[in-house]
Design a protein around this motif. Sequence first.
Motif, PDB file in Angstrom:
ATOM      1  N   ASP A  90     -21.003 -52.907 -32.141  1.00  0.00           N
ATOM      2  CA  ASP A  90     -20.917 -51.457 -31.955  1.00  0.00           C
ATOM      3  C   ASP A  90     -19.442 -51.070 -31.840  1.00  0.00           C
ATOM      4  O   ASP A  90     -18.853 -51.113 -30.755  1.00  0.00           O
ATOM      5  CB  ASP A  90     -21.676 -51.021 -30.693  1.00  0.00           C
ATOM      6  CG  ASP A  90     -23.171 -51.214 -30.840  1.00  0.00           C
ATOM      7  OD1 ASP A  90     -23.661 -51.164 -31.978  1.00  0.00           O
ATOM      8  OD2 ASP A  90     -23.842 -51.434 -29.807  1.00  0.00           O
ATOM      9  N   THR A  91     -18.851 -50.731 -32.951  1.00  0.00           N
ATOM     10  CA  THR A  91     -17.415 -50.447 -32.966  1.00  0.00           C
ATOM     11  C   THR A  91     -17.097 -48.991 -32.635  1.00  0.00           C
ATOM     12  O   THR A  91     -15.933 -48.622 -32.570  1.00  0.00           O
ATOM     13  CB  THR A  91     -16.825 -50.790 -34.349  1.00  0.00           C
ATOM     14  OG1 THR A  91     -17.608 -50.161 -35.370  1.00  0.00           O
ATOM     15  CG2 THR A  91     -16.836 -52.295 -34.568  1.00  0.00           C
ATOM     16  N   GLY A  92     -18.119 -48.170 -32.452  1.00  0.00           N
ATOM     17  CA  GLY A  92     -17.891 -46.776 -32.088  1.00  0.00           C
ATOM     18  C   GLY A  92     -17.906 -45.861 -33.300  1.00  0.00           C
ATOM     19  O   GLY A  92     -16.920 -45.799 -34.050  1.00  0.00           O
ATOM     20  N   PHE A  93     -19.011 -45.158 -33.494  1.00  0.00           N
ATOM     21  CA  PHE A  93     -19.164 -44.312 -34.681  1.00  0.00           C
ATOM     22  C   PHE A  93     -18.167 -43.159 -34.695  1.00  0.00           C
ATOM     23  O   PHE A  93     -17.471 -42.932 -35.693  1.00  0.00           O
ATOM     24  CB  PHE A  93     -20.592 -43.765 -34.752  1.00  0.00           C
ATOM     25  CG  PHE A  93     -20.727 -42.584 -35.667  1.00  0.00           C
ATOM     26  CD1 PHE A  93     -20.704 -42.761 -37.042  1.00  0.00           C
ATOM     27  CD2 PHE A  93     -20.838 -41.299 -35.153  1.00  0.00           C
ATOM     28  CE1 PHE A  93     -20.807 -41.678 -37.894  1.00  0.00           C
ATOM     29  CE2 PHE A  93     -20.937 -40.210 -36.000  1.00  0.00           C
ATOM     30  CZ  PHE A  93     -20.922 -40.398 -37.373  1.00  0.00           C
ATOM     31  N   GLU A  94     -18.086 -42.423 -33.587  1.00  0.00           N
ATOM     32  CA  GLU A  94     -17.312 -41.184 -33.583  1.00  0.00           C
ATOM     33  C   GLU A  94     -15.845 -41.440 -33.907  1.00  0.00           C
ATOM     34  O   GLU A  94     -15.238 -40.760 -34.744  1.00  0.00           O
ATOM     35  CB  GLU A  94     -17.444 -40.497 -32.221  1.00  0.00           C
ATOM     36  CG  GLU A  94     -16.807 -39.117 -32.172  1.00  0.00           C
ATOM     37  CD  GLU A  94     -17.019 -38.434 -30.840  1.00  0.00           C
ATOM     38  OE1 GLU A  94     -16.540 -37.304 -30.689  1.00  0.00           O
ATOM     39  OE2 GLU A  94     -17.673 -39.027 -29.958  1.00  0.00           O
ATOM     40  N   GLN A  95     -15.279 -42.449 -33.257  1.00  0.00           N
ATOM     41  CA  GLN A  95     -13.869 -42.758 -33.480  1.00  0.00           C
ATOM     42  C   GLN A  95     -13.611 -43.178 -34.927  1.00  0.00           C
ATOM     43  O   GLN A  95     -12.688 -42.667 -35.578  1.00  0.00           O
ATOM     44  CB  GLN A  95     -13.435 -43.880 -32.532  1.00  0.00           C
ATOM     45  CG  GLN A  95     -11.980 -44.284 -32.720  1.00  0.00           C
ATOM     46  CD  GLN A  95     -11.677 -45.633 -32.094  1.00  0.00           C
ATOM     47  OE1 GLN A  95     -12.595 -46.353 -31.712  1.00  0.00           O
ATOM     48  NE2 GLN A  95     -10.421 -45.966 -31.975  1.00  0.00           N
ATOM     49  N   ILE A  96     -14.414 -44.109 -35.440  1.00  0.00           N
ATOM     50  CA  ILE A  96     -14.219 -44.602 -36.798  1.00  0.00           C
ATOM     51  C   ILE A  96     -14.424 -43.485 -37.813  1.00  0.00           C
ATOM     52  O   ILE A  96     -13.656 -43.333 -38.774  1.00  0.00           O
ATOM     53  CB  ILE A  96     -15.190 -45.765 -37.101  1.00  0.00           C
ATOM     54  CG1 ILE A  96     -15.026 -46.882 -36.070  1.00  0.00           C
ATOM     55  CG2 ILE A  96     -14.957 -46.304 -38.510  1.00  0.00           C
ATOM     56  CD1 ILE A  96     -13.696 -47.547 -36.072  1.00  0.00           C
ATOM     57  N   PHE A  97     -15.453 -42.680 -37.594  1.00  0.00           N
ATOM     58  CA  PHE A  97     -15.763 -41.587 -38.518  1.00  0.00           C
ATOM     59  C   PHE A  97     -14.604 -40.596 -38.611  1.00  0.00           C
ATOM     60  O   PHE A  97     -14.281 -40.101 -39.699  1.00  0.00           O
ATOM     61  CB  PHE A  97     -17.041 -40.874 -38.068  1.00  0.00           C
ATOM     62  CG  PHE A  97     -17.494 -39.791 -38.995  1.00  0.00           C
ATOM     63  CD1 PHE A  97     -18.103 -40.099 -40.204  1.00  0.00           C
ATOM     64  CD2 PHE A  97     -17.317 -38.451 -38.659  1.00  0.00           C
ATOM     65  CE1 PHE A  97     -18.523 -39.091 -41.061  1.00  0.00           C
ATOM     66  CE2 PHE A  97     -17.737 -37.438 -39.510  1.00  0.00           C
ATOM     67  CZ  PHE A  97     -18.336 -37.760 -40.717  1.00  0.00           C
ATOM     68  N   LEU A  98     -13.979 -40.295 -37.479  1.00  0.00           N
ATOM     69  CA  LEU A  98     -12.870 -39.351 -37.464  1.00  0.00           C
ATOM     70  C   LEU A  98     -11.607 -39.926 -38.094  1.00  0.00           C
ATOM     71  O   LEU A  98     -10.766 -39.185 -38.606  1.00  0.00           O
ATOM     72  CB  LEU A  98     -12.580 -38.922 -36.024  1.00  0.00           C
ATOM     73  CG  LEU A  98     -13.658 -38.066 -35.350  1.00  0.00           C
ATOM     74  CD1 LEU A  98     -13.378 -37.929 -33.861  1.00  0.00           C
ATOM     75  CD2 LEU A  98     -13.761 -36.699 -36.009  1.00  0.00           C
TER      76      LEU A  98
END
Length: 311
Positions: free
Chosen positions: A242-250
């Motif tokens: 779980d690398t963090g969706f919100e951060q990576i997406f932004l």
Amino acid sequence: MYALEGNRASKIWLLKMVKHHFWLYLMLLPGVLYFIIFKYLPMWGVIIAFKNYQPFLGLWNSPWVGINNFTRLFSDPTFWILFKNTFILALYNLLFFFPLPILIAILLNELSKEVFKRTIQTMIYIPHFVSWVVVVGIVYMLFTTEGGIVNEWIYSLGGEKINFLLSAEWFRTMVTSEVIWKETGWGTIIFTAALAGIDPQVYEAARIDGAGRWKQIWHVTLPSIRSTIIILLILRLGSFLDTGFEQIFLMLNPLNREVGEVFDTYVYTLGLSQGQFSYSTAVGLFKSVVSLILVIGANYMAKKIGEEGVY
């Protein structure tokens, strides 16, 4: 008869315990309800991974397809790219982020001035409460080539501006650095609590034996919190992918997508943007199985070296 009497005695004992500790069980109730409603009940949705889910047919009436979604996932060339990107980012977080809260907690524990210690703790806790949207916005302001402070400083020293935000080479470093800045202070809380439980007499005995500050940390502090470190490491492995969706997406853009596309963003693209609910659920289930294997393996190794582990 004896079995019935035993069951009745157990029920009476249980009722007495609930009555005696009524307020403790009442305080426990919200947490139990949270996990039942938001963690356990949604697990029924996993069967979507084995169906060709159609929203207008519903969960139960959608046709079964067996492991077709998993066959498609593992045969897709994109899978290995996603796995590589996700694994590398997760490994960066484990190697560079996980040890830092331990180090900072130990350094804070060595401070003798309580006011100074509390001030630093408050300052490093604050970034945890800042949303990823704001964090990424700050990063963009600092590192953009159009007036960013970092690039302006590099240019003033005679260097050429570096396009950090659009560079695939800098993507993983930027993402890991953001996680370190935002979450390191918050991660020190548990370790600080563990350090507070160490008996001061142990340090006194070490000083009498001639141990300096560094030897006290190595021979007293670290062994005393070793079990806490191992338990948190095991729990960390439970969310390894779980690398963090919100951060990576932004942080994603067309120029760094080749190293930045991970399972979380891939599931979003397929599930919400393209409506491939069954396939995206299969991807999520694969992540969960990998995490489960890592937790079981880490817990087994912890018991092998004499630690209690999680279970």
